[in-house]
Design a protein around this motif. Structure first.
Motif, short mmCIF file in Angstrom:
data_model
loop_
_atom_site.label_atom_id
_atom_site.label_comp_id
_atom_site.label_asym_id
_atom_site.label_seq_id
_atom_site.Cartn_x
_atom_site.Cartn_y
_atom_site.Cartn_z
N SER A 260 0.93 -1.11 -0.15
CA SER A 260 0.04 0.08 -0.05
C SER A 260 0.74 1.28 -0.01
CB SER A 260 -0.84 0.03 1.23
OG SER A 260 -0.31 0.06 2.44
N GLU B 84 2.44 1.67 -3.48
CA GLU B 84 1.04 2.26 -4.34
C GLU B 84 1.05 3.73 -4.19
OE1 GLU B 84 -1.27 2.71 -7.20
OE2 GLU B 84 -0.44 1.09 -7.00
N GLU B 85 1.00 4.18 -2.93
CA GLU B 85 1.00 5.57 -2.49
C GLU B 85 2.14 6.50 -3.17
OE1 GLU B 85 -0.29 8.48 0.86
OE2 GLU B 85 0.15 6.24 1.72
N ARG C 95 4.06 5.49 -5.73
CA ARG C 95 3.83 5.81 -7.30
C ARG C 95 2.83 6.63 -7.68
NH1 ARG C 95 4.64 -0.04 -6.89
NH2 ARG C 95 2.20 -0.30 -6.77
N ARG C 96 1.63 6.89 -6.88
CA ARG C 96 0.81 7.91 -7.10
C ARG C 96 1.32 9.46 -6.82
NH1 ARG C 96 -2.70 4.82 -4.15
NH2 ARG C 96 -2.57 6.10 -2.34
N HIS C 97 2.63 9.50 -6.13
CA HIS C 97 3.25 10.94 -6.00
C HIS C 97 4.59 10.75 -6.76
CE1 HIS C 97 0.62 11.11 -2.63
NE2 HIS C 97 0.55 12.44 -2.81
N GLY C 98 4.60 9.81 -7.94
CA GLY C 98 5.74 9.84 -8.71
C GLY C 98 7.05 9.27 -8.34
N THR D 105 9.29 5.53 -7.43
CA THR D 105 9.18 3.82 -7.71
C THR D 105 10.48 3.64 -6.74
OG1 THR D 105 10.62 4.20 -9.57
CG2 THR D 105 8.20 3.89 -10.22
#
Length: 144
Positions: free
Chosen positions: A99, A102-103, A105-108, A110
């Motif tokens: 989780s 994923e959060e 990734r949503r903020h750019g 990896t």
């Protein structure tokens, strides 16, 4: 150079914290620690130890190369500033590696997230256990 970031509140330093930081440091060449701000701790009781003192305590631990306080409004700002290769979370942090990835990734970002296994080789390996023992030994019932 592999840069690792560990995060947490670090209220009342105990062997579990040290284990988490030693294991986190073993994953890379440099360990950065982001210490939660007093006002940002919302998922558990507010810290007993003030944030500046918690930061100084963490900075004094041998496995820690650098430590900073979290950002008051943007929890991802220290991640931008530090640019870690790995983020570790402790055994009792409320989110999963998946989780958090994923959060991120949503903020750019990896960045792989690794959960450090639980350390339980002593009786007082959590801040809550230490607080409960102190209250009981000083004649106060535990707060639940």
């Amino acid at each position: 150079m592999t840069r690792v970031v560990a995060t947490g509140t670090f209220d009342i330093i105990h062997p579990g914290h040290l284990f988490y930081l030693v294991e986190s440091r073993a994953l890379g060449d440099e360990l950065w620690v982001i210490v939660a701000r007093d006002e940002n701790v919302r998922h558990k009781p507010k810290p007993i130890i003030p944030e500046d003192q918690r930061l100084r305590m963490v900075l004094g631990l041998k496995p820690v190369d650098h430590a900073v306080l979290g950002d008051k409004t943007d929890k991802f700002q220290p991640i931008r500033d530090i640019a870690p290769d790995i983020i570790t979370i402790g055994c009792n942090q409320r989110f999963t590696p998946e989780s958090l990835e994923e959060e991120l990734r949503r903020h750019g970002f990896t960045i792989p997230v690794v959960r450090i296994d639980e350390y339980r080789s002593c009786e007082l390996c959590s801040s809550s256990q230490i607080i409960e023992r102190a209250l009981m030994q000083r004649g106060h019932p535990p707060v639940r």
